[in-house]
Design a protein around this motif. Structure first.
Motif, PDB file in Angstrom:
ATOM      1  N   GLU A 103       0.773  -1.156  -0.079  1.00 23.64           N
ATOM      2  CA  GLU A 103      -0.130  -0.036   0.067  1.00 23.64           C
ATOM      3  C   GLU A 103       1.026   1.105   0.010  1.00 23.64           C
ATOM      4  OE1 GLU A 103      -3.283   2.075   2.846  1.00 23.64           O
ATOM      5  OE2 GLU A 103      -3.193   0.214   2.931  1.00 23.64           O
ATOM      6  N   THR A 104       2.163   1.221   0.837  1.00 25.73           N
ATOM      7  CA  THR A 104       3.036   2.425   0.779  1.00 25.73           C
ATOM      8  C   THR A 104       3.487   2.587  -0.671  1.00 25.73           C
ATOM      9  OG1 THR A 104       3.214   2.031   3.163  1.00 25.73           O
ATOM     10  CG2 THR A 104       4.920   3.247   1.795  1.00 25.73           C
ATOM     11  N   ILE A 105       4.192   1.536  -1.136  1.00 26.05           N
ATOM     12  CA  ILE A 105       4.661   1.515  -2.233  1.00 26.05           C
ATOM     13  C   ILE A 105       3.544   2.031  -3.460  1.00 26.05           C
ATOM     14  CG2 ILE A 105       5.414   0.157  -4.214  1.00 26.05           C
ATOM     15  CD1 ILE A 105       6.741  -1.660  -1.874  1.00 26.05           C
ATOM     16  N   ASP A 106       2.471   1.595  -3.424  1.00 24.06           N
ATOM     17  CA  ASP A 106       1.348   2.207  -4.465  1.00 24.06           C
ATOM     18  C   ASP A 106       1.091   3.647  -4.261  1.00 24.06           C
ATOM     19  OD1 ASP A 106      -0.811   1.710  -6.138  1.00 24.06           O
ATOM     20  OD2 ASP A 106      -2.138   2.052  -4.716  1.00 24.06           O
ATOM     21  N   LYS A 107       1.195   3.996  -3.170  1.00 27.23           N
ATOM     22  CA  LYS A 107       0.703   5.402  -2.751  1.00 27.23           C
ATOM     23  C   LYS A 107       1.942   6.442  -3.312  1.00 27.23           C
ATOM     24  CE  LYS A 107      -2.509   5.219   1.249  1.00 27.23           C
ATOM     25  NZ  LYS A 107      -2.836   5.345   2.443  1.00 27.23           N
ATOM     26  N   LEU A 108       3.426   5.773  -2.990  1.00 22.26           N
ATOM     27  CA  LEU A 108       4.474   6.561  -3.328  1.00 22.26           C
ATOM     28  C   LEU A 108       4.428   6.598  -5.253  1.00 22.26           C
ATOM     29  CD1 LEU A 108       7.210   5.460  -0.894  1.00 22.26           C
ATOM     30  CD2 LEU A 108       6.147   7.911  -1.416  1.00 22.26           C
ATOM     31  N   CYS A 109       4.068   5.355  -5.855  1.00 21.01           N
ATOM     32  CA  CYS A 109       3.936   5.529  -7.231  1.00 21.01           C
ATOM     33  C   CYS A 109       2.994   6.367  -7.912  1.00 21.01           C
ATOM     34  CB  CYS A 109       3.863   4.138  -7.718  1.00 21.01           C
ATOM     35  SG  CYS A 109       5.077   2.848  -7.716  1.00 21.01           S
ATOM     36  N   GLN A 110       1.781   6.424  -6.983  1.00 18.79           N
ATOM     37  CA  GLN A 110       0.741   7.533  -7.315  1.00 18.79           C
ATOM     38  C   GLN A 110       1.395   8.932  -7.269  1.00 18.79           C
ATOM     39  OE1 GLN A 110      -3.083   6.747  -5.580  1.00 18.79           O
ATOM     40  NE2 GLN A 110      -2.809   4.601  -5.977  1.00 18.79           N
ATOM     41  N   TYR A 111       1.981   9.105  -6.342  1.00 18.39           N
ATOM     42  CA  TYR A 111       2.428  10.577  -5.952  1.00 18.39           C
ATOM     43  C   TYR A 111       3.545  10.898  -7.103  1.00 18.39           C
ATOM     44  CZ  TYR A 111       4.847  14.257  -3.876  1.00 18.39           C
ATOM     45  OH  TYR A 111       5.212  15.608  -3.599  1.00 18.39           O
ATOM     46  N   PHE A 112       4.496  10.087  -7.263  1.00 17.63           N
ATOM     47  CA  PHE A 112       5.590  10.268  -8.187  1.00 17.63           C
ATOM     48  C   PHE A 112       5.114   9.961  -9.700  1.00 17.63           C
ATOM     49  CE2 PHE A 112       8.132   9.842  -4.343  1.00 17.63           C
ATOM     50  CZ  PHE A 112       8.742  11.077  -4.246  1.00 17.63           C
ATOM     51  N   ASN A 113       4.085   9.397  -9.932  1.00 18.42           N
ATOM     52  CA  ASN A 113       3.469   9.026 -11.273  1.00 18.42           C
ATOM     53  C   ASN A 113       4.799   8.065 -11.761  1.00 18.42           C
ATOM     54  OD1 ASN A 113       2.021   8.869 -13.346  1.00 18.42           O
ATOM     55  ND2 ASN A 113       2.750  10.793 -14.514  1.00 18.42           N
ATOM     56  N   CYS A 114       5.044   6.972 -11.428  1.00 15.19           N
ATOM     57  CA  CYS A 114       6.123   6.101 -11.582  1.00 15.19           C
ATOM     58  C   CYS A 114       5.886   4.724 -11.475  1.00 15.19           C
ATOM     59  CB  CYS A 114       7.424   6.408 -10.960  1.00 15.19           C
ATOM     60  SG  CYS A 114       7.359   6.007  -9.197  1.00 15.19           S
ATOM     61  N   ARG A 115       6.574   4.077 -12.053  1.00 16.25           N
ATOM     62  CA  ARG A 115       6.420   2.378 -12.057  1.00 16.25           C
ATOM     63  C   ARG A 115       7.089   2.019 -10.618  1.00 16.25           C
ATOM     64  NH1 ARG A 115       8.237   0.831 -17.894  1.00 16.25           N
ATOM     65  NH2 ARG A 115      10.053   0.735 -16.524  1.00 16.25           N
ATOM     66  N   VAL A 116       6.979   0.637 -10.307  1.00 17.33           N
ATOM     67  CA  VAL A 116       7.301   0.464  -9.021  1.00 17.33           C
ATOM     68  C   VAL A 116       8.845  -0.006  -9.240  1.00 17.33           C
ATOM     69  CG1 VAL A 116       7.631  -1.721  -7.541  1.00 17.33           C
ATOM     70  CG2 VAL A 116       5.355  -1.073  -8.461  1.00 17.33           C
ATOM     71  N   GLU A 117       9.269  -0.292 -10.336  1.00 20.69           N
ATOM     72  CA  GLU A 117      10.675  -0.582 -10.677  1.00 20.69           C
ATOM     73  C   GLU A 117      11.499   0.701 -10.851  1.00 20.69           C
ATOM     74  OE1 GLU A 117       8.862  -1.133 -14.567  1.00 20.69           O
ATOM     75  OE2 GLU A 117       8.409  -1.745 -12.596  1.00 20.69           O
ATOM     76  N   ASP A 118      10.904   1.828 -10.889  1.00 22.40           N
ATOM     77  CA  ASP A 118      11.593   3.530 -10.787  1.00 22.40           C
ATOM     78  C   ASP A 118      11.674   3.690  -9.307  1.00 22.40           C
ATOM     79  OD1 ASP A 118      11.274   3.691 -13.539  1.00 22.40           O
ATOM     80  OD2 ASP A 118       9.173   4.477 -13.178  1.00 22.40           O
ATOM     81  N   LEU A 119      10.804   3.090  -8.383  1.00 24.73           N
ATOM     82  CA  LEU A 119      10.998   3.336  -6.936  1.00 24.73           C
ATOM     83  C   LEU A 119      11.666   2.555  -6.173  1.00 24.73           C
ATOM     84  CD1 LEU A 119       9.720   5.287  -4.680  1.00 24.73           C
ATOM     85  CD2 LEU A 119       7.844   3.675  -4.502  1.00 24.73           C
ATOM     86  N   MET A 120      11.999   1.366  -6.675  1.00 32.14           N
ATOM     87  CA  MET A 120      12.837   0.330  -5.784  1.00 32.14           C
ATOM     88  C   MET A 120      13.544  -0.668  -6.842  1.00 32.14           C
ATOM     89  SD  MET A 120       9.455  -1.595  -4.293  1.00 32.14           S
ATOM     90  CE  MET A 120      10.104  -2.910  -3.407  1.00 32.14           C
ATOM     91  N   GLU A 121      14.573  -1.289  -6.295  1.00 38.54           N
ATOM     92  CA  GLU A 121      15.181  -2.184  -7.163  1.00 38.54           C
ATOM     93  C   GLU A 121      16.015  -3.335  -6.097  1.00 38.54           C
ATOM     94  OE1 GLU A 121      19.052  -0.659  -8.833  1.00 38.54           O
ATOM     95  OE2 GLU A 121      19.390   0.549  -7.139  1.00 38.54           O
ATOM     96  N   HIS A 122      16.044  -4.446  -6.682  1.00 36.00           N
ATOM     97  CA  HIS A 122      16.655  -5.662  -5.866  1.00 36.00           C
ATOM     98  C   HIS A 122      18.105  -5.580  -6.214  1.00 36.00           C
ATOM     99  CE1 HIS A 122      18.156  -9.922  -5.725  1.00 36.00           C
ATOM    100  NE2 HIS A 122      17.652  -9.795  -4.435  1.00 36.00           N
ATOM    101  N   LEU A 123      18.930  -5.609  -4.917  1.00 34.62           N
ATOM    102  CA  LEU A 123      20.288  -5.698  -5.209  1.00 34.62           C
ATOM    103  C   LEU A 123      20.587  -7.070  -4.473  1.00 34.62           C
ATOM    104  CD1 LEU A 123      21.317  -2.323  -3.655  1.00 34.62           C
ATOM    105  CD2 LEU A 123      21.392  -3.033  -6.129  1.00 34.62           C
ATOM    106  N   PRO A 124      21.466  -7.909  -5.304  1.00 34.19           N
ATOM    107  CA  PRO A 124      21.908  -9.167  -4.802  1.00 34.19           C
ATOM    108  C   PRO A 124      22.900  -9.194  -3.542  1.00 34.19           C
ATOM    109  CG  PRO A 124      22.794  -9.007  -6.776  1.00 34.19           C
ATOM    110  CD  PRO A 124      21.947  -7.815  -6.602  1.00 34.19           C
ATOM    111  N   GLU A 125      22.595  -9.884  -2.494  1.00 39.65           N
ATOM    112  CA  GLU A 125      23.496  -9.928  -1.373  1.00 39.65           C
ATOM    113  C   GLU A 125      24.791 -10.760  -1.782  1.00 39.65           C
ATOM    114  OE1 GLU A 125      21.490 -10.435   2.271  1.00 39.65           O
ATOM    115  OE2 GLU A 125      19.681  -9.676   1.698  1.00 39.65           O
ATOM    116  N   ASN A 126      25.692 -10.333  -0.981  1.00 39.57           N
ATOM    117  CA  ASN A 126      26.962 -11.220  -1.356  1.00 39.57           C
ATOM    118  C   ASN A 126      26.758 -12.616  -0.355  1.00 39.57           C
ATOM    119  OD1 ASN A 126      28.254  -9.142  -2.704  1.00 39.57           O
ATOM    120  ND2 ASN A 126      29.211  -8.354  -0.937  1.00 39.57           N
ATOM    121  N   VAL A 127      27.104 -13.622  -1.323  1.00 40.83           N
ATOM    122  CA  VAL A 127      27.172 -14.971  -0.682  1.00 40.83           C
ATOM    123  C   VAL A 127      28.311 -15.508  -0.492  1.00 40.83           C
ATOM    124  CG1 VAL A 127      25.935 -17.105  -0.918  1.00 40.83           C
ATOM    125  CG2 VAL A 127      24.753 -15.480  -1.921  1.00 40.83           C
ATOM    126  N   GLY A 128      28.835 -16.017   0.588  1.00 40.66           N
ATOM    127  CA  GLY A 128      30.137 -16.596   0.819  1.00 40.66           C
ATOM    128  C   GLY A 128      30.649 -16.764   2.018  1.00 40.66           C
TER     129      GLY A 128
END
Length: 76
Positions: free
Chosen positions: A51-76
């Protein structure tokens, strides 16, 4: 890990509109708590609901991927 790009979205909006955009303004416009927005902006790895992500996307008139991204964590 999910990384929010809220800071970048605020900068883009400020540039496009030629004015300062504050957390308080975003909170008022979206109905989101200012503390939630501050945590998204400043806390690494902060999690929030769709719901928070949806409201921010509406405010900024953007897509989810404009607002957030996945960063892989270092495995090892």
């Amino acid at each position: 890990m999910i990384r929010f790009k809220l800071g970048e979205m605020i900068e883009k909006k400020q540039f496009a509109e030629g004015r300062r955009v504050t957390i308080n303004e975003i909170a008022t416009a979206t109905g989101l708590n200012r503390m939630t927005l501050s945590k998204i902006l400043n806390s690494k790895g902060y999690g929030t609901g769709t719901e928070t992500i949806d409201k921010l996307c509406q405010y900024f008139n953007c897509r989810v991927e404009d607002l957030m991204e996945h960063l892989p964590e270092n495995v090892g």
